[in-house]
Design a protein around this motif. Structure first.
Motif, PDB file in Angstrom:
ATOM      1  N   UNK A   1      -9.364 -37.450  19.056  1.00 37.81           N
ATOM      2  CA  UNK A   1      -9.891 -38.070  20.271  1.00 37.81           C
ATOM      3  C   UNK A   1     -10.730 -39.293  19.930  1.00 37.81           C
ATOM      4  N   UNK A   2     -10.925 -40.154  20.923  1.00 43.34           N
ATOM      5  CA  UNK A   2     -11.798 -41.311  20.768  1.00 43.34           C
ATOM      6  C   UNK A   2     -13.170 -40.891  20.232  1.00 43.34           C
ATOM      7  N   UNK A   3     -13.745 -39.875  20.858  1.00 41.18           N
ATOM      8  CA  UNK A   3     -15.101 -39.438  20.530  1.00 41.18           C
ATOM      9  C   UNK A   3     -15.200 -38.981  19.075  1.00 41.18           C
ATOM     10  N   UNK A   4     -14.266 -38.140  18.644  1.00 36.11           N
ATOM     11  CA  UNK A   4     -14.326 -37.613  17.277  1.00 36.11           C
ATOM     12  C   UNK A   4     -14.049 -38.693  16.236  1.00 36.11           C
ATOM     13  N   UNK A   5     -13.163 -39.619  16.543  1.00 37.77           N
ATOM     14  CA  UNK A   5     -12.847 -40.679  15.592  1.00 37.77           C
ATOM     15  C   UNK A   5     -14.045 -41.617  15.398  1.00 37.77           C
ATOM     16  N   UNK A   6     -14.749 -41.905  16.474  1.00 35.08           N
ATOM     17  CA  UNK A   6     -15.948 -42.754  16.376  1.00 35.08           C
ATOM     18  C   UNK A   6     -17.001 -42.074  15.499  1.00 35.08           C
ATOM     19  N   UNK A   7     -17.174 -40.765  15.672  1.00 41.03           N
ATOM     20  CA  UNK A   7     -18.125 -40.013  14.847  1.00 41.03           C
ATOM     21  C   UNK A   7     -17.758 -40.093  13.366  1.00 41.03           C
ATOM     22  N   UNK A   8     -16.475 -39.963  13.068  1.00 40.80           N
ATOM     23  CA  UNK A   8     -16.028 -39.988  11.675  1.00 40.80           C
ATOM     24  C   UNK A   8     -16.175 -41.381  11.069  1.00 40.80           C
ATOM     25  N   UNK A   9     -15.973 -42.421  11.886  1.00 42.67           N
ATOM     26  CA  UNK A   9     -16.164 -43.787  11.389  1.00 42.67           C
ATOM     27  C   UNK A   9     -17.638 -44.015  11.044  1.00 42.67           C
ATOM     28  N   UNK A  10     -18.533 -43.569  11.913  1.00 39.36           N
ATOM     29  CA  UNK A  10     -19.970 -43.708  11.658  1.00 39.36           C
ATOM     30  C   UNK A  10     -20.388 -42.979  10.388  1.00 39.36           C
ATOM     31  N   UNK A  11     -19.726 -41.853  10.118  1.00 38.95           N
ATOM     32  CA  UNK A  11     -20.070 -41.037   8.949  1.00 38.95           C
ATOM     33  C   UNK A  11     -19.350 -41.500   7.683  1.00 38.95           C
ATOM     34  N   UNK A  12     -18.644 -42.635   7.769  1.00 42.41           N
ATOM     35  CA  UNK A  12     -17.898 -43.184   6.639  1.00 42.41           C
ATOM     36  C   UNK A  12     -16.772 -42.261   6.165  1.00 42.41           C
ATOM     37  N   UNK A  13     -16.300 -41.392   7.040  1.00 42.29           N
ATOM     38  CA  UNK A  13     -15.166 -40.532   6.715  1.00 42.29           C
ATOM     39  C   UNK A  13     -13.846 -41.256   6.976  1.00 42.29           C
ATOM     40  N   UNK A  14     -13.909 -42.336   7.730  1.00 44.22           N
ATOM     41  CA  UNK A  14     -12.743 -43.167   8.015  1.00 44.22           C
ATOM     42  C   UNK A  14     -13.087 -44.620   7.707  1.00 44.22           C
ATOM     43  N   UNK A  15     -12.084 -45.395   7.292  1.00 44.30           N
ATOM     44  CA  UNK A  15     -12.296 -46.808   6.990  1.00 44.30           C
ATOM     45  C   UNK A  15     -12.188 -47.672   8.237  1.00 44.30           C
ATOM     46  N   UNK A  16     -11.348 -47.238   9.169  1.00 46.58           N
ATOM     47  CA  UNK A  16     -11.144 -47.996  10.406  1.00 46.58           C
ATOM     48  C   UNK A  16     -10.498 -47.070  11.424  1.00 46.58           C
ATOM     49  N   UNK A  17     -10.647 -47.409  12.694  1.00 48.35           N
ATOM     50  CA  UNK A  17      -9.996 -46.646  13.758  1.00 48.35           C
ATOM     51  C   UNK A  17      -9.363 -47.601  14.753  1.00 48.35           C
ATOM     52  N   UNK A  18      -8.246 -47.183  15.330  1.00 50.75           N
ATOM     53  CA  UNK A  18      -7.599 -47.924  16.416  1.00 50.75           C
ATOM     54  C   UNK A  18      -7.648 -47.012  17.626  1.00 50.75           C
ATOM     55  N   UNK A  19      -8.494 -47.363  18.583  1.00 49.49           N
ATOM     56  CA  UNK A  19      -8.798 -46.475  19.706  1.00 49.49           C
ATOM     57  C   UNK A  19      -8.985 -47.293  20.979  1.00 49.49           C
ATOM     58  N   UNK A  20      -9.342 -46.586  22.063  1.00 49.03           N
ATOM     59  CA  UNK A  20      -9.684 -47.263  23.306  1.00 49.03           C
ATOM     60  C   UNK A  20     -11.125 -47.757  23.226  1.00 49.03           C
ATOM     61  N   UNK A  21     -11.329 -49.009  23.550  1.00 48.63           N
ATOM     62  CA  UNK A  21     -12.673 -49.594  23.520  1.00 48.63           C
ATOM     63  C   UNK A  21     -13.364 -49.282  24.840  1.00 48.63           C
ATOM     64  N   UNK A  22     -14.407 -48.455  24.772  1.00 50.50           N
ATOM     65  CA  UNK A  22     -15.140 -48.082  25.979  1.00 50.50           C
ATOM     66  C   UNK A  22     -16.596 -47.798  25.618  1.00 50.50           C
ATOM     67  N   UNK A  23     -17.310 -47.146  26.505  1.00 44.21           N
ATOM     68  CA  UNK A  23     -18.734 -46.885  26.260  1.00 44.21           C
ATOM     69  C   UNK A  23     -18.972 -46.078  24.990  1.00 44.21           C
TER      70      UNK A  23
END
Length: 312
Positions: free
Chosen positions: A139-161
């Motif tokens: 999900x958008x929410x979980x992917x953003x969390x993982x990006x913040x935690x440096x578990x992902x290098x980049x994400x392609x998601x919906x840009x929203x709040x």
């Protein structure tokens, strides 16, 4: 026995060692200067400074030529290893920090596996064939969390709040309309557009909370002025489409999935008063913006954006 606490003269620098090795490889000042893109005088000064710091001679003069002594060959042998070790240390350090690693950890949405991700990943493999791409769908929410935690290098998601963060860099790629998805035999399937108020008593299927389409559905239902009758919540968009295809209920879905189950599912445009778009984009951490892997990914995302054709 080597003394790890032995002080090394601060005039013995890695740059001077590299100049020394260039001279030893080339055998004269002019060729060494060309390789290092320096002047002959600068090369000569660096060699002389290195001798002074070592407190021993490395060369003898024969006319205008510098002839290496035994000490120079000993220094050359050990310095080559030092430089190789430094290069490896830099590479390993950068990899540990995620910079130019051999693996790119990319996060994205299930719905983007239809057309977007295959195009981007195939282009990225052409640019960086040695790169191992690890794809995580969530999900958008979980992917953003993982990006913040440096578990992902980049994400392609919906840009929203949920994606707003001062640490992020954004690359918008395309916008996607939201449609009402119904079974092809639904009495609404023939409509050129739909007023959602007429389906307020119908059964709906939605994605679970945290997915961008769930959030957008909440906004649309609020605009329509009713709370939908939710029969089922699922955690991926393909299960949701399958439920619609089986006649379990209807759903609000982005146009990019129009080719999935197109023989059994019809996407109906919403009336203008319910119109909403998802903006899809690439997100990565600002401090990683010069990472060669991310630069290649950015280039592919820009290329995709340039040629993107929205669903009709």
């Amino acid at each position: 026995m080597d003394d790890p606490n032995m002080e090394i003269d601060e005039e013995i620098t890695l740059k001077k060692i590299q100049i020394f090795l260039a001279f030893m490889r080339n055998g004269n000042l002019t060729k060494a200067a060309n390789e290092m893109q320096m002047s002959n005088v600068s090369i000569h000064k660096a060699l002389h400074s290195l001798e002074a710091a070592l407190k021993c001679s490395l060369f003898k003069n024969e006319g205008r030529n510098l002839i290496p002594l035994k000490s120079a060959y000993v220094l050359e042998e050990h310095s080559q290893k030092i430089v190789r070790d430094i290069i490896v240390a830099v590479e390993k350090t950068r990899e540990a920090a995620g910079f130019a690693a051999k693996v790119l950890n990319l996060g994205s949405l299930y719905s983007l596996t239809v057309n977007t991700l295959p195009s981007i990943i195939s282009g990225l493999k052409i640019r960086r064939g040695e790169l191992d791409i690890q794809l995580l769908l969530n999900s958008n929410f979980d992917l953003v969390k993982k990006l913040k935690a440096n578990e992902l290098d980049a994400i392609i998601v919906a840009l929203n709040d949920s994606t707003i963060d001062s640490a992020f860099e954004y690359l918008p790629m395309f916008s996607d309309d939201i449609f009402l998805a119904v079974h092809k035999d639904s009495p609404y399937a023939h409509l050129p557009e739909i007023d959602l108020s007429i389906v307020k008593d119908e059964t709906f299927i939605t994605l679970t909370k945290g997915f961008a389409t769930h959030n957008d559905s909440d906004i649309i239902f609020k605009k329509a002025g009713f709370d939908p009758n939710i029969a089922l919540q699922v955690s991926d968009i393909f299960t949701l489409i399958s439920m619609v295809s089986s006649g379990v209920g209807m759903a609000l879905l982005p146009g990019r999935i129009s080719s999935v189950y197109e023989s059994s599912v019809k996407l109906i445009p919403l009336q203008a008063k319910y119109h909403i778009q998802q903006e899809i984009g690439l997100i990565f951490l600002k401090h990683r913006e010069r990472d060669p892997n991310l630069l290649a990914l950015i280039a592919e995302c820009r290329m995709f954006s340039k040629h993107y054709l929205p669903a009709k």
